[in-house]
Scaffold this active site. Structure first.
Site, mmCIF file in Angstrom:
data_model
loop_
_atom_site.group_PDB
_atom_site.id
_atom_site.type_symbol
_atom_site.label_atom_id
_atom_site.label_comp_id
_atom_site.label_asym_id
_atom_site.label_seq_id
_atom_site.Cartn_x
_atom_site.Cartn_y
_atom_site.Cartn_z
ATOM 1 N N CYS A 1 28.908 -55.185 22.043
ATOM 2 C CA CYS A 1 28.090 -55.958 20.691
ATOM 3 C C CYS A 1 27.978 -57.298 20.888
ATOM 4 O O CYS A 1 27.068 -57.973 20.260
ATOM 5 C CB CYS A 1 28.720 -55.428 19.418
ATOM 6 S SG CYS A 1 29.013 -53.844 19.215
ATOM 7 N N HIS B 1 26.137 -60.611 13.935
ATOM 8 C CA HIS B 1 26.143 -59.127 14.501
ATOM 9 C C HIS B 1 26.348 -58.124 13.528
ATOM 10 O O HIS B 1 26.998 -58.320 12.396
ATOM 11 C CB HIS B 1 27.196 -58.858 15.586
ATOM 12 C CG HIS B 1 27.406 -57.412 15.906
ATOM 13 N ND1 HIS B 1 26.378 -56.442 16.227
ATOM 14 C CD2 HIS B 1 28.546 -56.638 15.902
ATOM 15 C CE1 HIS B 1 26.600 -55.183 16.630
ATOM 16 N NE2 HIS B 1 28.206 -55.269 16.384
ATOM 17 N N ASN C 1 24.431 -50.321 13.013
ATOM 18 C CA ASN C 1 25.017 -51.176 14.248
ATOM 19 C C ASN C 1 24.265 -50.835 15.590
ATOM 20 O O ASN C 1 24.439 -49.813 16.082
ATOM 21 C CB ASN C 1 26.626 -51.161 14.365
ATOM 22 C CG ASN C 1 26.980 -51.749 15.599
ATOM 23 O OD1 ASN C 1 26.354 -52.267 16.239
ATOM 24 N ND2 ASN C 1 28.359 -51.724 15.556
HETATM 25 O O1 UT7 Z 1 30.198 -53.436 16.478
HETATM 26 C C1 UT7 Z 1 31.403 -53.401 17.512
HETATM 27 C C2 UT7 Z 1 32.644 -53.768 16.407
HETATM 28 N N1 UT7 Z 1 32.740 -52.495 15.279
HETATM 29 C C3 UT7 Z 1 33.033 -52.619 14.121
HETATM 30 O O2 UT7 Z 1 33.158 -53.956 13.822
HETATM 31 C C4 UT7 Z 1 33.477 -51.569 13.284
HETATM 32 C C5 UT7 Z 1 34.733 -52.045 12.673
HETATM 33 N N2 UT7 Z 1 35.570 -51.226 11.634
HETATM 34 C C6 UT7 Z 1 34.789 -50.702 10.743
HETATM 35 O O3 UT7 Z 1 33.759 -51.196 10.276
HETATM 36 C C7 UT7 Z 1 35.282 -49.759 9.563
HETATM 37 O O4 UT7 Z 1 36.905 -49.842 10.033
HETATM 38 C C8 UT7 Z 1 35.050 -48.461 9.659
HETATM 39 C C9 UT7 Z 1 33.588 -48.635 8.837
HETATM 40 C C10 UT7 Z 1 34.699 -48.096 10.995
HETATM 41 C C11 UT7 Z 1 35.738 -47.649 8.849
HETATM 42 O O5 UT7 Z 1 36.072 -48.149 7.403
HETATM 43 P P1 UT7 Z 1 37.547 -48.148 6.997
HETATM 44 O O6 UT7 Z 1 37.430 -48.724 5.551
HETATM 45 O O7 UT7 Z 1 38.293 -49.232 8.088
HETATM 46 O O8 UT7 Z 1 38.053 -46.807 7.011
HETATM 47 P P2 UT7 Z 1 39.198 -46.188 7.647
HETATM 48 O O9 UT7 Z 1 39.003 -45.847 8.963
HETATM 49 O O10 UT7 Z 1 40.622 -46.739 7.118
HETATM 50 O O11 UT7 Z 1 39.071 -44.509 7.135
HETATM 51 C C12 UT7 Z 1 39.372 -44.418 5.644
HETATM 52 C C13 UT7 Z 1 39.105 -42.987 5.193
HETATM 53 C C14 UT7 Z 1 40.042 -42.114 6.154
HETATM 54 O O12 UT7 Z 1 40.460 -40.991 5.311
HETATM 55 P P3 UT7 Z 1 41.916 -41.005 4.819
HETATM 56 O O13 UT7 Z 1 42.777 -41.082 6.215
HETATM 57 O O14 UT7 Z 1 42.217 -42.260 4.291
HETATM 58 O O15 UT7 Z 1 41.971 -39.654 4.317
HETATM 59 C C15 UT7 Z 1 38.967 -41.577 6.956
HETATM 60 O O16 UT7 Z 1 39.026 -40.189 7.683
HETATM 61 O O17 UT7 Z 1 37.704 -42.626 5.401
HETATM 62 C C16 UT7 Z 1 37.855 -41.229 6.079
HETATM 63 N N3 UT7 Z 1 36.495 -41.447 6.945
HETATM 64 C C17 UT7 Z 1 35.138 -41.039 6.240
HETATM 65 N N4 UT7 Z 1 34.714 -40.304 5.478
HETATM 66 C C18 UT7 Z 1 33.673 -39.898 5.085
HETATM 67 C C19 UT7 Z 1 36.085 -41.891 8.256
HETATM 68 N N5 UT7 Z 1 35.038 -41.903 8.622
HETATM 69 C C20 UT7 Z 1 34.201 -41.181 7.399
HETATM 70 C C21 UT7 Z 1 32.962 -40.722 7.322
HETATM 71 N N6 UT7 Z 1 32.806 -40.098 6.033
HETATM 72 N N7 UT7 Z 1 31.892 -41.091 7.902
#
Ligand code: UT7
Length: 323
Positions: A113, A250, A280
């Site tokens: 990225c 980004h 992204n």
């Molecule tokens: O470009 C390169 C760099 N990449 C990034 O900058 C990405 C960085 N990370 C992020 O943007 C975020 O961490 C994400 C958007 C990927 C995830 O957001 P988050 O607030 O960190 O969510 P999380 O991973 O803590 O997940 C929260 C919950 C989980 O469920 P439980 O364990 O709380 O029951 C996940 O299983 O959300 C669930 N979850 C989803 N639910 C519905 C994960 N993906 C999804 C989804 N739809 N697509």
């Protein structure tokens, strides 16, 4: 002194738009979750015949048109991509051929990225070193081709596209009033390599592999790393956040962008945000955002613009330039 001045910009997107609602039909997700956690409303996905090189070529042609130049005027092509058409030759060489160029030279840079930030910094070094006069810098990706479409934690986040800038050698006074690239601050730390990676490659599995990410781990590091390199770019030039006209980040996650802007005291009306429309697009996200904001007249000649990115590696970096 020689400066690398922006002469033109362009972008290209695949034909097909995929909304969050469409993804609800294939994975256990919701429009509400995606918008709330990321700000993404839709992304563009490459169809048959659309590849990183074809999108990159289209963005390059748009940038050449915008600059009033032809491929004959370019002497270096740098493509930032992690999704090349082939393992080799470089996508840059593929695009060189598509543009009908047999002169000059072309190569890819791979910093995921952060690729476009690295590529602009690389172009600037070649220009200031006298090795090139006009560089086509392209960020082009088809991440849809390396996604695991059954993994809801990654497949909803990414999209395809390409953007390009033409940088041209011009005489400057050596002050921050000069147009062109003023400084770059680049970093990487491979101890984080397993937090965002592709689980295959020519030398390991002999396959392309699929993207794997510990999103929360990446998120945890993002704001700190981004703001560090931006602060370094301000310090290197003696400029401040108040002097900045535009932050062009980004586009990974609205929350990361807002968190970074807040930490730097940059008001959101000075931040270009396209993550809602494009998702992204990795190395393509910054030049796509630049094309949107320069195209609609927000970014104007003489504006002080900060580019920043963070991603797989980890890699991270910022470029400060006067448009
Ligand atoms: O470009 C390169 C760099 N990449 C990034 O900058 C990405 C960085 N990370 C992020 O943007 C975020 O961490 C994400 C958007 C990927 C995830 O957001 P988050 O607030 O960190 O969510 P999380 O991973 O803590 O997940 C929260 C919950 C989980 O469920 P439980 O364990 O709380 O029951 C996940 O299983 O959300 C669930 N979850 C989803 N639910 C519905 C994960 N993906 C999804 C989804 N739809 N697509």
């Amino acid at each position: 002194m020689i400066r690398s001045v922006v002469r033109g910009f362009g972008a290209a997107l695949p034909k097909r738009v995929v909304t969050n609602r469409e993804l609800e039909e294939t994975v256990d997700t919701s429009d509400e979750w995606i918008v709330q956690r990321t700000g993404i409303k839709q992304r563009y996905i490459a169809g048959e015949g659309e590849t990183t090189a074809s999108l990159g070529e289209a963005a390059a042609r748009a940038a050449l048109d915008n600059a009033g130049l032809t491929p004959a005027d370019i002497d270096l092509i740098i493509v930032a991509t992690s999704t090349p058409d082939n393992t080799f030759p470089a996508t840059a060489v593929n695009i060189q051929n598509r543009l009908g160029m047999t002169h000059g030279f072309a190569f890819d840079v791979q910093a995921v990225c952060t690729g476009f930030v690295y590529a602009v910094a690389t172009a600037d070094v070649y220009i200031r070193g006298g090795l090139a006069k006009r560089v086509l810098v392209i960020g082009a990706e088809t991440f849809s081709r390396i996604l695991d479409w059954t993994d809801r934690t990654t497949c909803v986040l990414f999209g395809d596209g390409a953007g390009a800038l033409i940088l041209e050698a011009a005489e400057g006074e050596g002050t921050t009033d000069d147009r062109g690239v003023l400084t770059a601050s680049l970093r990487s730390d491979g101890s984080h390599k397993d937090k965002l990676y592709v689980d295959g490659g020519p030398s390991t599995t002999g396959t392309v592999g699929q993207l794997r990410m510990e999103g929360r781990e990446v998120f945890k590091h993002a704001v700190g790393m981004i703001t560090d390199v931006i602060d370094a770019a301000f310090a290197a030039t003696g400029t401040t956040a108040e002097q900045l006209d535009w932050l062009v980040p980004h586009q990974a996650n609205r929350r990361i962008i807002e968190g970074s802007a807040k930490k730097l005291s940059i008001p959101m009306d000075k931040v270009v945000m396209t993550v809602d429309q494009h998702g992204n697009t990795s190395a393509a996200s910054i030049p796509l955002a630049l094309a949107v904001a320069a195209g609609d007249g927000r970014i104007k000649k003489g504006d002080l613009v900060m580019l920043e990115a963070m991603g797989g590696g980890f890699t991270w970096g910022a470029v400060l330039l006067r448009w």
